[in-house]
Scaffold this motif. Structure first.
Motif, PDB file in Angstrom:
ATOM      1  N   TRP A 185      -7.073  -2.081   6.107  1.00 12.60           N
ATOM      2  CA  TRP A 185      -5.843  -2.348   6.851  1.00 12.60           C
ATOM      3  C   TRP A 185      -4.979  -1.099   6.884  1.00 12.60           C
ATOM      4  CZ3 TRP A 185      -6.743  -6.531   9.321  1.00 12.60           C
ATOM      5  CH2 TRP A 185      -7.562  -7.494   8.764  1.00 12.60           C
ATOM      6  N   PRO A 186      -5.000  -0.351   7.980  1.00  9.28           N
ATOM      7  CA  PRO A 186      -4.223   0.885   8.049  1.00  9.28           C
ATOM      8  C   PRO A 186      -2.715   0.663   7.957  1.00  9.28           C
ATOM      9  CG  PRO A 186      -5.258   0.393  10.174  1.00  9.28           C
ATOM     10  CD  PRO A 186      -5.770  -0.602   9.189  1.00  9.28           C
ATOM     11  N   GLN A 187      -2.251  -0.557   8.186  1.00  9.92           N
ATOM     12  CA  GLN A 187      -0.821  -0.841   8.093  1.00  9.92           C
ATOM     13  C   GLN A 187      -0.332  -0.829   6.643  1.00  9.92           C
ATOM     14  OE1 GLN A 187      -3.176  -2.828   9.421  1.00  9.92           O
ATOM     15  NE2 GLN A 187      -2.505  -3.749  11.315  1.00  9.92           N
ATOM     16  N   LEU A 188      -1.240  -0.951   5.698  1.00  8.65           N
ATOM     17  CA  LEU A 188      -0.869  -1.013   4.284  1.00  8.65           C
ATOM     18  C   LEU A 188      -0.933   0.368   3.641  1.00  8.65           C
ATOM     19  CD1 LEU A 188      -2.809  -4.228   3.248  1.00  8.65           C
ATOM     20  CD2 LEU A 188      -0.426  -4.024   3.944  1.00  8.65           C
ATOM     21  N   ASP A 189      -0.038   0.598   2.695  1.00  4.54           N
ATOM     22  CA  ASP A 189      -0.048   1.854   1.943  1.00  4.54           C
ATOM     23  C   ASP A 189      -1.192   1.815   0.947  1.00  4.54           C
ATOM     24  OD1 ASP A 189       2.196   2.802   3.223  1.00  4.54           O
ATOM     25  OD2 ASP A 189       3.564   1.939   1.752  1.00  4.54           O
ATOM     26  N   ARG A 190      -1.965   2.875   0.916  1.00  7.12           N
ATOM     27  CA  ARG A 190      -3.105   2.949   0.014  1.00  7.12           C
ATOM     28  C   ARG A 190      -2.742   3.686  -1.257  1.00  7.12           C
ATOM     29  NH1 ARG A 190      -9.049   4.591   1.952  1.00  7.12           N
ATOM     30  NH2 ARG A 190      -9.854   3.723   0.048  1.00  7.12           N
ATOM     31  N   ASN A 191      -3.066   3.080  -2.372  1.00 13.24           N
ATOM     32  CA  ASN A 191      -2.930   3.733  -3.666  1.00 13.24           C
ATOM     33  C   ASN A 191      -4.259   4.369  -4.020  1.00 13.24           C
ATOM     34  OD1 ASN A 191      -0.263   2.790  -4.208  1.00 13.24           O
ATOM     35  ND2 ASN A 191      -1.113   0.796  -4.701  1.00 13.24           N
ATOM     36  N   SER A 192      -4.266   5.147  -5.085  1.00  9.30           N
ATOM     37  CA  SER A 192      -5.537   5.659  -5.584  1.00  9.30           C
ATOM     38  C   SER A 192      -6.277   4.512  -6.265  1.00  9.30           C
ATOM     39  CB  SER A 192      -5.294   6.787  -6.585  1.00  9.30           C
ATOM     40  OG  SER A 192      -4.683   6.267  -7.761  1.00  9.30           O
ATOM     41  N   LEU A 193      -7.573   4.667  -6.414  1.00 14.42           N
ATOM     42  CA  LEU A 193      -8.363   3.659  -7.122  1.00 14.42           C
ATOM     43  C   LEU A 193      -7.853   3.512  -8.553  1.00 14.42           C
ATOM     44  CD1 LEU A 193     -10.667   1.660  -7.307  1.00 14.42           C
ATOM     45  CD2 LEU A 193     -12.223   3.586  -7.675  1.00 14.42           C
ATOM     46  N   TYR A 194      -7.456   4.624  -9.166  1.00 14.48           N
ATOM     47  CA  TYR A 194      -6.923   4.578 -10.530  1.00 14.48           C
ATOM     48  C   TYR A 194      -5.639   3.746 -10.585  1.00 14.48           C
ATOM     49  CZ  TYR A 194      -5.029   6.075 -15.010  1.00 14.48           C
ATOM     50  OH  TYR A 194      -4.500   6.088 -16.270  1.00 14.48           O
ATOM     51  N   CYS A 195      -4.772   3.902  -9.594  1.00 14.66           N
ATOM     52  CA  CYS A 195      -3.536   3.116  -9.551  1.00 14.66           C
ATOM     53  C   CYS A 195      -3.855   1.624  -9.439  1.00 14.66           C
ATOM     54  CB  CYS A 195      -2.672   3.574  -8.386  1.00 14.66           C
ATOM     55  SG  CYS A 195      -1.127   2.665  -8.240  1.00 14.66           S
ATOM     56  N   ASP A 196      -4.803   1.266  -8.556  1.00 15.87           N
ATOM     57  CA  ASP A 196      -5.170  -0.145  -8.435  1.00 15.87           C
ATOM     58  C   ASP A 196      -5.821  -0.658  -9.721  1.00 15.87           C
ATOM     59  OD1 ASP A 196      -4.154  -0.958  -5.969  1.00 15.87           O
ATOM     60  OD2 ASP A 196      -5.798   0.002  -4.903  1.00 15.87           O
ATOM     61  N   LEU A 197      -6.534   0.204 -10.430  1.00 16.08           N
ATOM     62  CA  LEU A 197      -7.091  -0.184 -11.726  1.00 16.08           C
ATOM     63  C   LEU A 197      -5.975  -0.534 -12.699  1.00 16.08           C
ATOM     64  CD1 LEU A 197      -9.475  -0.417 -13.743  1.00 16.08           C
ATOM     65  CD2 LEU A 197      -9.135   2.015 -14.216  1.00 16.08           C
ATOM     66  N   LEU A 198      -4.941   0.303 -12.761  1.00 16.39           N
ATOM     67  CA  LEU A 198      -3.805   0.012 -13.641  1.00 16.39           C
ATOM     68  C   LEU A 198      -3.068  -1.252 -13.211  1.00 16.39           C
ATOM     69  CD1 LEU A 198      -2.307   3.565 -14.220  1.00 16.39           C
ATOM     70  CD2 LEU A 198      -3.691   2.208 -15.798  1.00 16.39           C
ATOM     71  N   LEU A 199      -2.872  -1.417 -11.908  1.00 16.69           N
ATOM     72  CA  LEU A 199      -2.177  -2.601 -11.416  1.00 16.69           C
ATOM     73  C   LEU A 199      -2.969  -3.878 -11.721  1.00 16.69           C
ATOM     74  CD1 LEU A 199      -0.906  -1.252  -7.992  1.00 16.69           C
ATOM     75  CD2 LEU A 199       0.482  -1.783 -10.006  1.00 16.69           C
ATOM     76  N   CYS A 200      -4.284  -3.819 -11.566  1.00 16.56           N
ATOM     77  CA  CYS A 200      -5.116  -5.001 -11.822  1.00 16.56           C
ATOM     78  C   CYS A 200      -5.244  -5.330 -13.305  1.00 16.56           C
ATOM     79  CB  CYS A 200      -6.510  -4.811 -11.221  1.00 16.56           C
ATOM     80  SG  CYS A 200      -6.545  -4.977  -9.429  1.00 16.56           S
ATOM     81  N   SER A 201      -5.058  -4.347 -14.162  1.00 17.42           N
ATOM     82  CA  SER A 201      -5.193  -4.611 -15.602  1.00 17.42           C
ATOM     83  C   SER A 201      -3.828  -4.746 -16.279  1.00 17.42           C
ATOM     84  CB  SER A 201      -6.034  -3.518 -16.268  1.00 17.42           C
ATOM     85  OG  SER A 201      -5.450  -2.247 -16.072  1.00 17.42           O
ATOM     86  N   ASP A 202      -3.000  -3.725 -16.182  1.00 17.03           N
ATOM     87  CA  ASP A 202      -1.721  -3.724 -16.898  1.00 17.03           C
ATOM     88  C   ASP A 202      -0.670  -4.639 -16.273  1.00 17.03           C
ATOM     89  OD1 ASP A 202      -3.082  -1.864 -18.343  1.00 17.03           O
ATOM     90  OD2 ASP A 202      -1.705  -0.209 -17.964  1.00 17.03           O
ATOM     91  N   PHE A 203      -0.791  -4.925 -14.980  1.00 19.90           N
ATOM     92  CA  PHE A 203       0.169  -5.790 -14.296  1.00 19.90           C
ATOM     93  C   PHE A 203      -0.495  -7.064 -13.786  1.00 19.90           C
ATOM     94  CE2 PHE A 203       1.932  -1.560 -14.169  1.00 19.90           C
ATOM     95  CZ  PHE A 203       3.256  -1.769 -14.491  1.00 19.90           C
ATOM     96  N   ALA A 204      -1.516  -7.520 -14.483  1.00 20.90           N
ATOM     97  CA  ALA A 204      -2.276  -8.693 -14.050  1.00 20.90           C
ATOM     98  C   ALA A 204      -1.430  -9.967 -14.008  1.00 20.90           C
ATOM     99  CB  ALA A 204      -3.483  -8.903 -14.970  1.00 20.90           C
ATOM    100  N   ASP A 205      -0.344 -10.001 -14.763  1.00 22.70           N
ATOM    101  CA  ASP A 205       0.507 -11.194 -14.744  1.00 22.70           C
ATOM    102  C   ASP A 205       1.200 -11.403 -13.409  1.00 22.70           C
ATOM    103  OD1 ASP A 205      -0.158 -11.827 -17.325  1.00 22.70           O
ATOM    104  OD2 ASP A 205       1.655 -10.954 -18.201  1.00 22.70           O
ATOM    105  N   THR A 206       1.234 -10.390 -12.555  1.00 20.71           N
ATOM    106  CA  THR A 206       1.905 -10.523 -11.261  1.00 20.71           C
ATOM    107  C   THR A 206       0.967 -10.218 -10.093  1.00 20.71           C
ATOM    108  OG1 THR A 206       2.715  -8.240 -11.384  1.00 20.71           O
ATOM    109  CG2 THR A 206       4.187  -9.974 -12.207  1.00 20.71           C
TER     110      THR A 206
END
Length: 102
Positions: free
Chosen positions: A55-76
């Motif tokens: 989805w080009p309309q969405l801002d892309r993070n690095s894979l590492y950032c999504d890794l942190l978001l999926c693990s460290d911020f999994a509650d949200t």
């Protein structure tokens, strides 16, 4: 809930974006496998990263950032899975209580 306070949820369907102010329907004879919602883990990071890339309309993070978001911020964060594939996600931010100043 007031419109300005409403969360801007966006759902991806096929190659079409559908926002909370739009609707769509499937033909009556179409049966879709059940969607399962679960908290994210580090295992979901690559799937979420690849889904965002579609989805080009969405801002892309690095894979590492999504890794942190999926693990460290999994509650949200929640992923939606259909037939074992990640087909959607929801990401939110919850502000922590303010720390009292010393």
């Amino acid at each position: 809930m007031k419109r300005d306070a409403k969360a801007a949820l966006v759902f991806a369907w096929g190659i079409r974006m559908v926002s909370d102010s739009q609707s769509f329907s499937l033909p009556r004879n179409v049966q879709l496998p059940r969607v399962t919602f679960r908290k994210t883990t580090e295992i979901h990071a690559a799937n979420v990263w690849e889904l965002i890339a579609k989805w080009p309309q969405l801002d892309r993070n690095s894979l590492y950032c999504d890794l942190l978001l999926c693990s460290d911020f999994a509650d949200t964060r929640v992923v939606a899975e259909r037939a074992g594939a990640v087909v959607g996600w929801l990401s939110a931010y919850r502000r922590r209580a303010a720390h009292p100043r010393a």
